[in-house]
Enzyme design. Structure first.
Site, PDB file in Angstrom:
ATOM      1  N   LYS A   1     -92.430  10.900  78.970  1.00 17.37           N
ATOM      2  CA  LYS A   1     -93.657  10.223  79.537  1.00 17.37           C
ATOM      3  C   LYS A   1     -93.860  10.918  80.825  1.00 17.37           C
ATOM      4  O   LYS A   1     -93.068  10.518  81.885  1.00 17.37           O
ATOM      5  CB  LYS A   1     -93.568   8.729  79.688  1.00 17.37           C
ATOM      6  CG  LYS A   1     -94.797   8.030  79.854  1.00 17.37           C
ATOM      7  CD  LYS A   1     -94.487   6.674  80.423  1.00 17.37           C
ATOM      8  CE  LYS A   1     -94.521   6.456  81.652  1.00 17.37           C
ATOM      9  NZ  LYS A   1     -95.624   7.080  82.715  1.00 17.37           N
TER      10      LYS A   1
ATOM     11  N   GLY B   1     -86.349   2.468  89.661  1.00 12.80           N
ATOM     12  CA  GLY B   1     -85.065   3.191  89.221  1.00 12.80           C
ATOM     13  C   GLY B   1     -84.065   2.079  89.181  1.00 12.80           C
ATOM     14  O   GLY B   1     -83.262   1.668  88.238  1.00 12.80           O
TER      15      GLY B   1
ATOM     16  N   GLU C   1     -83.072   9.949  89.553  1.00 20.16           N
ATOM     17  CA  GLU C   1     -83.380  10.709  90.675  1.00 20.16           C
ATOM     18  C   GLU C   1     -84.628  10.070  91.367  1.00 20.16           C
ATOM     19  O   GLU C   1     -85.698  10.258  90.873  1.00 20.16           O
ATOM     20  CB  GLU C   1     -83.757  12.155  90.257  1.00 20.16           C
ATOM     21  CG  GLU C   1     -83.573  13.051  91.268  1.00 20.16           C
ATOM     22  CD  GLU C   1     -84.806  13.284  92.118  1.00 20.16           C
ATOM     23  OE1 GLU C   1     -84.750  12.671  92.970  1.00 20.16           O
ATOM     24  OE2 GLU C   1     -85.669  14.146  91.726  1.00 20.16           O
TER      25      GLU C   1
ATOM     26  N   CYS D   1     -89.416  14.297  96.975  1.00 21.62           N
ATOM     27  CA  CYS D   1     -88.325  13.207  97.136  1.00 21.62           C
ATOM     28  C   CYS D   1     -87.514  13.716  98.135  1.00 21.62           C
ATOM     29  O   CYS D   1     -86.890  12.911  98.937  1.00 21.62           O
ATOM     30  CB  CYS D   1     -87.813  12.952  95.815  1.00 21.62           C
ATOM     31  SG  CYS D   1     -87.250  14.408  95.048  1.00 21.62           S
TER      32      CYS D   1
ATOM     33  N   GLU E   1     -89.199   5.621 102.903  1.00 21.04           N
ATOM     34  CA  GLU E   1     -89.937   6.903 102.492  1.00 21.04           C
ATOM     35  C   GLU E   1     -91.522   6.816 102.354  1.00 21.04           C
ATOM     36  O   GLU E   1     -91.902   5.944 101.810  1.00 21.04           O
ATOM     37  CB  GLU E   1     -89.413   7.022 100.895  1.00 21.04           C
ATOM     38  CG  GLU E   1     -89.887   8.182 100.211  1.00 21.04           C
ATOM     39  CD  GLU E   1     -89.388   8.262  99.050  1.00 21.04           C
ATOM     40  OE1 GLU E   1     -89.518   7.476  98.009  1.00 21.04           O
ATOM     41  OE2 GLU E   1     -89.066   9.512  98.509  1.00 21.04           O
TER      42      GLU E   1
HETATM   43  P1  NAI Z   1     -92.921   5.183  90.020  1.00 24.63           P
HETATM   44  O1  NAI Z   1     -91.474   5.230  90.333  1.00 24.63           O
HETATM   45  O2  NAI Z   1     -93.861   3.911  89.792  1.00 24.63           O
HETATM   46  O3  NAI Z   1     -93.222   5.964  88.821  1.00 24.63           O
HETATM   47  C1  NAI Z   1     -92.499   7.108  88.426  1.00 24.63           C
HETATM   48  C2  NAI Z   1     -92.486   6.860  86.837  1.00 24.63           C
HETATM   49  O4  NAI Z   1     -92.240   5.730  86.234  1.00 24.63           O
HETATM   50  C3  NAI Z   1     -93.982   7.006  86.275  1.00 24.63           C
HETATM   51  O5  NAI Z   1     -94.010   8.003  85.109  1.00 24.63           O
HETATM   52  C4  NAI Z   1     -94.337   5.580  85.878  1.00 24.63           C
HETATM   53  O6  NAI Z   1     -95.334   5.393  84.836  1.00 24.63           O
HETATM   54  C5  NAI Z   1     -92.964   5.065  85.556  1.00 24.63           C
HETATM   55  N1  NAI Z   1     -92.755   3.730  85.620  1.00 24.63           N
HETATM   56  C6  NAI Z   1     -93.326   2.833  86.398  1.00 24.63           C
HETATM   57  N2  NAI Z   1     -92.914   1.815  86.059  1.00 24.63           N
HETATM   58  C7  NAI Z   1     -91.873   1.679  85.264  1.00 24.63           C
HETATM   59  C8  NAI Z   1     -90.983   0.752  84.615  1.00 24.63           C
HETATM   60  N3  NAI Z   1     -90.965  -0.610  84.965  1.00 24.63           N
HETATM   61  N4  NAI Z   1     -90.086   1.272  83.512  1.00 24.63           N
HETATM   62  C9  NAI Z   1     -90.202   2.371  83.173  1.00 24.63           C
HETATM   63  N5  NAI Z   1     -91.035   3.395  83.849  1.00 24.63           N
HETATM   64  C10 NAI Z   1     -91.776   3.112  84.950  1.00 24.63           C
HETATM   65  O7  NAI Z   1     -93.480   5.778  91.361  1.00 24.63           O
HETATM   66  P2  NAI Z   1     -94.831   5.626  91.766  1.00 24.63           P
HETATM   67  O8  NAI Z   1     -95.777   4.454  91.710  1.00 24.63           O
HETATM   68  O9  NAI Z   1     -95.739   6.669  91.147  1.00 24.63           O
HETATM   69  O10 NAI Z   1     -94.898   5.974  93.404  1.00 24.63           O
HETATM   70  C11 NAI Z   1     -94.476   4.925  94.116  1.00 24.63           C
HETATM   71  C12 NAI Z   1     -93.507   5.532  95.309  1.00 24.63           C
HETATM   72  O11 NAI Z   1     -92.385   6.135  94.707  1.00 24.63           O
HETATM   73  C13 NAI Z   1     -93.943   6.751  96.119  1.00 24.63           C
HETATM   74  O12 NAI Z   1     -94.775   6.297  97.162  1.00 24.63           O
HETATM   75  C14 NAI Z   1     -92.822   7.257  96.661  1.00 24.63           C
HETATM   76  O13 NAI Z   1     -92.452   6.553  97.658  1.00 24.63           O
HETATM   77  C15 NAI Z   1     -91.937   6.888  95.294  1.00 24.63           C
HETATM   78  N6  NAI Z   1     -91.829   8.161  94.481  1.00 24.63           N
HETATM   79  C16 NAI Z   1     -90.641   9.043  94.489  1.00 24.63           C
HETATM   80  C17 NAI Z   1     -90.646  10.007  93.495  1.00 24.63           C
HETATM   81  C18 NAI Z   1     -89.537  11.021  93.768  1.00 24.63           C
HETATM   82  O14 NAI Z   1     -89.396  12.180  93.267  1.00 24.63           O
HETATM   83  N7  NAI Z   1     -88.351  10.366  94.156  1.00 24.63           N
HETATM   84  C19 NAI Z   1     -91.617  10.483  92.836  1.00 24.63           C
HETATM   85  C20 NAI Z   1     -92.934   9.740  92.783  1.00 24.63           C
HETATM   86  C21 NAI Z   1     -92.826   8.346  93.559  1.00 24.63           C
END
Ligand code: NAI
Length: 799
Positions: free
Chosen positions: A191, A248, A265, A299, A396
């Site tokens: 996804k 996570g 990650e 990240c 972050e």
């Molecule tokens: P997110 O963690 O919500 O989204 C990442 C993925 O997880 C997306 O595909 C999303 O649809 C999915 N997701 C969201 N809620 C879920 C759930 N309950 N169960 C399973 N999958 C779920 O991150 P988001 O909202 O896009 O960004 C928020 C913050 O996260 C950013 O501001 C940043 O600080 C951090 N982030 C960190 C990343 C990294 O590479 N470590 C990447 C993206 C965001």
């Protein structure tokens, strides 16, 4: 438009836009509406949501919000496909992964443009970093598929992997997830993030184009609800997640006790340590790469600069000067350094945190120019006077905002660096290797970069300590996330999943296969320095078929020809200095070009040796598998790190030997040739080969394959002729560094005796021919060990 004299005066960049047309056409072909890719088929679009171009805030297309029922179907498709995918065997899977790598390369431009449109990252980054790394990831893991049975003995795939990825590196994160899962025999349901679904959908099309079996890769789009359903699904054996620490943590809770394997990650707040002896201009460019790469939405972004007090003011001044010259703007402009922020929600989060930083007393600085107003842009931002406990020093931000703090001593630097709940990465900048390698082991982070930052490769694992998550992606360590101990099965069940010896003969191959025209008989010359060369003697030797009929002639090579060949090999020493990845690609390419003429080579083997058609086909197929093995090993024959008991570690690095002479076995004219010349080539040696004396035509038939495979001239030289005449000349040659010999006992003794001249390494084999068809005997690590020598590099490390 500015006049030419005005441009000379200002030295301003003009626009250099990449055309969006091919990507727009691709979207139009789909009516700008996408369904899901399940079981190799496209479902009709369901409930739709928009995906927006952050560079201009306009909608690009609409994608489907996958429902729990869609998740069910996708998991079922993966479950159905997985056993067949595993049963294909390592070589079968390697071919498919290789085909995916090639497909990515073929469509690299379109993928880059789609990525920049959907994500807002500068085209320079998607074109030069993201997409090349995607291809590299598939190449590298084609190799792990090929080597899995040997490198991960007793392991089997976990089954079906549910993979959830973020929006910051949409296709690269897809590759990091899909390539290792597929290499180890799993099927996946992936996804993408709701902001960036398009490149994953385009990738699904490439899977179709490359002939990947249906159901092995399933792509379902949707937001967190779809992710949640995937995590909860009982048919999923493993969840791989990259994203925010908060989600996570939710996933850790949701999968607890379910038996699902999990890798996370997550976020980071990575330190960027600058000691007072660092090279400051490099440091400034390092900061640009650390925090303004991908708008800081990385990240492992180096978001905390820790500078030693003495150089902090100078670093601050130089950084501000550099920030003034950065260009923020249209992501498709090739001269732009910083593109758009993914979405308003992220932009607001950045703005709020910056406001909070100021409210908490830190000093904020931004360049004098303004960002474009159309689209979601934010300027590069530097905070100084930041307290270690300040929100902006701890949280972050995930944007182009860096905080700078100072330290006095290395001990204080380490303390500040580790003062975070995260532990993803760190960079250390110092011209003093002792200092850098003293600090590196003290940092709690999964990757430590010395005098560089944000460098990634498929061969090196990536992942975090502490709240940055666990598990590794990339490298051999990353494979363990997708395998489990094979279950012991009794009786007839034993080895149920062991790849069938001849699976590759039955499976459709994604490599191009064409029916070759009948071979034209002529007298092939020798092959020296990448060109065909007439033999010095002017004589040729007849080649007989199994019935004793003369079917062709080859050149009668002599001492002079060998001298020329060794000279050409010496001149090709640059091969050793190239990257292992390049060598791997060339060897894969050889396989691809040989596959295109497989029927012709099979027929030639039958004609010469009188073996059956099936045996001829099998020899060609085994030759292809062998090429895949050495392509795989080219970038995986790693050194070790010895734990020498002082204040150091010792890096045991395998290095090529130089010019190697290979006198090839008589039997198995194609397989025996490739099995003995390709390992040295893959390891970076240049080779002078004497092919099978009895059936040299299989080697001479390869000339055109070599010509079309990007193998630099001189890396592989072929001199045909009588084995026992040519071997002593090579053994005596002072410019030959090592020699392999397959032949008689007397011949072996002679090679060893004569080699005493320059004490070249020898590896001789007398007696009955090696069973080349047996992978255990005809290929393996001993071939690599004999093609390399270890250099031990002692480096200071730790206390
Ligand atoms: P997110 O963690 O919500 O989204 C990442 C993925 O997880 C997306 O595909 C999303 O649809 C999915 N997701 C969201 N809620 C879920 C759930 N309950 N169960 C399973 N999958 C779920 O991150 P988001 O909202 O896009 O960004 C928020 C913050 O996260 C950013 O501001 C940043 O600080 C951090 N982030 C960190 C990343 C990294 O590479 N470590 C990447 C993206 C965001």
């Amino acid at each position: 438009m500015a006049s030419v004299p005005e441009i000379f005066a200002s030295m301003a960049y003009g626009p250099a836009p990449e055309s969006a047309k091919p990507a727009e056409e691709w979207l139009d072909r789909h009516g700008r509406t996408f369904g899901l890719f399940i079981g190799g088929e496209w479902s009709r679009p369901g409930e739709l949501f928009e995906t927006v171009n952050p560079g201009n805030a306009r909608a690009l297309a609409r994608v489907t919000q996958a429902t729990p029922a869609d998740v069910d179907r996708a998991v079922e498709a993966a479950r159905n496909a997985q056993p067949g995918w595993w049963a294909l065997g390592g070589h079968g899977r390697a071919r498919h992964l290789y085909a995916l790598a090639r497909a990515v390369q073929r469509h690299a431009r379109l993928l880059s443009v789609v990525e920049s449109l959907d994500n807002g990252k500068p085209i320079r980054e998607s074109r030069d970093i993201d997409i090349p790394l995607v291809a590299r990831h598939f190449y590298h893991h084609a190799g792990w598929a090929q080597l899995m049975e040997r490198e991960l003995p007793g392991m089997e795939p976990v089954g079906v992997a549910g993979q959830i990825i973020p929006w910051n590196f949409p296709l690269l994160m897809l590759a990091w997830k899909i390539a290792p899962a597929l290499a180890t025999g799993n099927a996946v349901v992936l996804k993408p993030a709701e902001f960036t679904s398009l490149s994953a959908l385009l990738f699904a099309e490439l899977c179709e184009e490359a002939g990947l079996p249906p159901g092995v890769v399933n792509i379902i789009t949707g937001d967190g609800r779809t992710g949640e359903a995937l995590v909860a699904h009982p048919g999923v054996d493993k969840i791989a997640f990259t994203g925010s620490t908060d989600v996570g943590r939710l996933i850790r809770v949701a999968t607890a006790g379910s038996g699902k394997k999990l890798s996370l990650e997550l976020g980071g707040k990575s330190p960027f340590l600058v000691f007072d002896d660092a090279e400051l201009d490099s440091v400034v460019e390092g900061v640009v790469d650390a925090i303004w790469f991908n708008q800081g939405q990385v990240c492992c972004a180096g978001s905390r600069i820790l500078a030693q007090e003495g150089i902090a003011p100078e670093l601050e001044a130089r950084l501000k000067a550099r920030m003034e010259t950065l260009r923020v703007g249209d992501p498709l402009d090739k001269a732009v350094d910083i593109g758009a922020i993914i979405a308003p929600v992220q932009l607001n989060k950045i703005r709020d945190l910056v406001e909070q930083g100021e409210a908490e007393g830190a000093r904020m600085w931004q360049p004098s120019w303004n960002c474009p107003t159309e689209g979601y842009f934010y300027p590069p931002t530097l905070f100084t006077d930041v307290a270690p406990s300040a929100t902006i020093a701890q949280v972050e931000i995930f944007g182009p905002v860096v905080v700078m703090m100072t330290f006095r001593t290395p001990a204080e630097a380490v303390e500040l660096a580790n003062n975070t709940r995260y532990g993803l990465a760190a960079s250390v900048w110092s011209e003093n290797i002792n200092l850098a390698l003293d600090v590196a082991p003290q940092l709690k982070a999964g990757s430590v970069w010395i005098n560089c930052t944000n460098v990634f490769d498929a061969a090196a694992g990536f992942g975090g300590y502490r709240e940055s998550g666990f598990g590794r992606e990339g490298g051999k360590e990353g494979l363990f996330e997708y395998v489990k101990e094979a279950e012991r099965r009794g009786g007839g069940e034993a080895g149920k999943y062991a790849p069938k010896a001849d699976a590759m003969l039955r499976e459709p191959s994604p490599l191009p296969r064409v029916l070759a025209a009948p071979a034209i008989d002529r007298t092939p010359k020798l092959y020296i320095g990448g060109k065909q060369a007439r033999p010095d003697s002017g004589y040729s030797l007849p080649v007989h078929d199994a019935a004793g009929r003369v079917v062709g002639e080859v050149g009668h090579g002599n001492r002079k020809d060998l001298r020329n060949a060794v000279e050409a090999a010496r001149a090709a020493a640059g091969w050793a200095r190239g990257t292992a990845h390049t060598r791997a690609q060339v060897v894969y390419y050889l396989a691809e070009n040989l596959a295109a003429r497989a029927d012709e080579f099979g027929a030639r083997i039958v004609e010469l040796t009188g073996r059956t058609r099936r045996q001829g086909t099998q020899e060609v197929e085994l030759s292809l598998a062998r090429l895949f093995s050495y392509a795989a090993w080219a970038d995986k024959w790693d050194g070790r790190v010895h734990h020498t008991p002082y204040r150091n570690v010792t890096l045991a690095m395998p290095e090529p030997l130089g010019v190697m002479a290979v006198v090839c076995p008589t039997e198995w004219p194609l397989l025996g040739f490739l099995s003995t010349v390709i390992p040295p080539v893959a390891m970076g040696n240049a080779v002078v080969a004497v092919p099978s004396e009895r059936w040299p035509l299989l080697a001479t038939d390869l000339y055109q394959v070599l010509d079309t495979s990007d193998l630099p001239g001189g890396v592989l030289n072929i001199v045909t002729g009588p084995r026992e005449e040519l071997a002593p000349v090579l053994a005596a040659h002072d410019d030959v560094d090592a020699m392999w010999y397959w032949g008689s006992a007397e011949g072996s003794a002679a090679v060893e005796r004569i080699s005493a001249g320059n004490l070249k390494q020898t590896w001789v084999h007398a007696g009955p021919a090696t069973p080349w068809e047996n992978a255990g005997a005809g290929e393996g690590e001993r071939f690599l060990r004999h093609a390399t020598q270890i250099k031990n590099v002692w480096v200071p490390y730790g206390e």
